[in-house]
Scaffold this active site. Structure first.
Site, mmCIF file in Angstrom:
data_model
loop_
_atom_site.group_PDB
_atom_site.id
_atom_site.type_symbol
_atom_site.label_atom_id
_atom_site.label_comp_id
_atom_site.label_asym_id
_atom_site.label_seq_id
_atom_site.Cartn_x
_atom_site.Cartn_y
_atom_site.Cartn_z
ATOM 1 N N LYS A 33 55.829 6.293 62.174
ATOM 2 C CA LYS A 33 55.846 6.531 60.724
ATOM 3 C C LYS A 33 54.425 6.708 60.190
ATOM 4 C CE LYS A 33 55.954 1.577 59.731
ATOM 5 N NZ LYS A 33 56.821 0.411 59.576
ATOM 6 N N TYR A 248 25.289 6.034 44.636
ATOM 7 C CA TYR A 248 25.805 5.678 43.307
ATOM 8 C C TYR A 248 25.481 4.223 42.979
ATOM 9 C CZ TYR A 248 28.510 9.997 43.036
ATOM 10 O OH TYR A 248 28.892 11.295 42.973
HETATM 11 C C1 LIG Z 1 56.614 -0.563 60.692
HETATM 12 C C2 LIG Z 1 57.779 -1.227 61.303
HETATM 13 C C3 LIG Z 1 57.737 -1.669 62.648
HETATM 14 C C4 LIG Z 1 56.480 -1.657 63.476
HETATM 15 O O1 LIG Z 1 55.679 -2.773 63.188
HETATM 16 P P1 LIG Z 1 54.356 -3.091 64.043
HETATM 17 O O2 LIG Z 1 53.913 -4.387 63.506
HETATM 18 O O3 LIG Z 1 53.396 -1.988 63.766
HETATM 19 O O4 LIG Z 1 54.763 -3.119 65.467
HETATM 20 C C5 LIG Z 1 58.899 -2.146 63.198
HETATM 21 N N1 LIG Z 1 60.050 -2.227 62.479
HETATM 22 C C6 LIG Z 1 60.119 -1.844 61.187
HETATM 23 C C7 LIG Z 1 61.401 -1.972 60.452
HETATM 24 C C8 LIG Z 1 58.977 -1.344 60.551
HETATM 25 O O5 LIG Z 1 59.049 -0.981 59.261
#
Ligand SMILES: *Cc1c(COP(=O)(O)O)cnc(C)c1O
Length: 340
Positions: A33, A248
């Site tokens: 994602k 800045y």
């Molecule tokens: C983002 C997410 C993960 C992955 O989590 P990590 O800590 O990066 O391994 C797993 N399950 C769900 C439902 C998530 O939203």
């Protein structure tokens, strides 16, 4: 413009450690994602396929479609539009949403076992199964998410106990409603490394695969290596004398009696590097940021043509008082990404 390198050996090293824990590559569902946590969706999908990962987890239908050809199974975590595709499964996050999925959609039911963010309540399980049956959806799996797997407390244990009850009840209900055998999963990266004997159908692994998992010392897991590095090139250099202030607000002031060389590099918060990193930030080679991060410019006490801005998002995160996830996912999609 700054650019990103992705270290394939480090990624494969991390996948080796994960596969050892899940006991099978087939049980790794790589979380891709948010542009693969800023690493680049297609780049990481390509590498994952090369390694032999067959499952992926994404947020949206659009992301799923982009990586459709790389995987056998894709779980969409949260999207209210569905696209017709054999490989894609959709998450039911709320009992009220069941009626919105088209007939025949492959779905996975998320159950709230204590995080109280998404998922149906544990006591809604039977009602949810009934609604899924009525809506003629194909229920394939039941899953949950841990709220504190990365903390050295008992939280992971009681949530696991809750999910155990959910599993038992779901197996009975699946028989009752005539559903086929269900799969179960609950672990993100941290949760996977809490198990001594992992026995679920898959683990949804993100940050560990990218080599930036952070656990308390008592839960330390060895040998993960960060995959992503950010590099920048010099635009210009100047000599500043004692009392000259840089950037800045003039937040950096040259204090030395001697002349010092400040160079300006081609990256900033416009590329997604966190502006919360300011005076005091040091690169992995000990090069000091002078002043603020600007939109497309950042000055360092350096005369080098190229600098490594960071190669471990956890360290950049500690300067910005945030977590590696935010450092990584902030990186803009249009930065060049090169696999090394
Ligand atoms: C983002 C997410 C993960 C992955 O989590 P990590 O800590 O990066 O391994 C797993 N399950 C769900 C439902 C998530 O939203």
């Amino acid at each position: 413009m700054a650019y990103i390198t992705l270290n394939k050996n480090n990624f494969f090293n991390n996948l080796d450690i994960i596969a050892n824990r899940t006991k099978s590559v087939d049980k790794i569902a790589l979380v891709l994602k948010d542009n693969a946590y800023g690493h680049g969706l297609l780049e990481m999908a390509t590498l994952a396929k090369e390694y032999g990962v067959k499952k992926a987890v994404v947020r949206t239908c659009k992301e799923a479609q982009k990586v459709e050809s790389f995987f056998e199974y894709i779980l969409v975590l949260a999207d209210n539009t569905t696209c017709e595709n054999e490989k894609i499964r959709y998450t039911i996050n709320d009992i009220k949403s069941i009626k919105e999925f088209p007939k025949g959609t492959k779905v996975e039911l998320k159950v709230d076992t204590g995080m109280h963010r998404n998922g149906i309540a544990m006591d809604e399980l039977e009602a949810a199964f009934l609604k899924i049956k009525e809506a003629e959806l194909l229920l394939e799996a039941v899953f949950t998410h841990h709220r504190s797997a990365d903390e050295f407390t008992s939280e992971w244990f009681w949530q696991r106990e809750n999910f155990k009850k959910v599993k038992e009840k779901s197996r009975v209900l699946a028989k009752e409603f005539g559903f086929s055998e269900l799969r179960f999963h609950s672990s993100n990266s941290a949760a996977l490394f809490r198990w001594t004997n992992f026995d679920e159908d898959m683990a949804r692994v993100g940050i560990a695969a990218y080599g930036c998992m952070k656990l308390p010392n008592a839960l330390h897991v060895e040998k993960f290596k960060p995959v992503l590095s950010l590099w920048a090139n010099r635009i210009s250099s100047r000599e500043v004398k004692q009392g000259h202030r840089v950037g800045y607000g003039g937040d950096f002031e040259a204090k030395e009696e001697c002349v010092c060389v400040i160079s300006n590099y081609n990256f900033g918060y416009g590329d997604g590097f966190l502006r919360a990193c300011a005076n005091g930030y040091k690169t992995p080679h000990g090069i000091e940021l002078s002043g603020r991060i600007s939109m497309d410019n950042s000055s360092f006490v350096s005369d080098k043509d190229e600098i490594l801005v960071f190669n471990d998002a956890r360290e950049a995160a500690s300067y910005a008082k945030t977590i590696s996830y935010e450092v990584l996912t902030s990186l803009k999609a249009d930065l060049n990404r090169e696999i090394v």
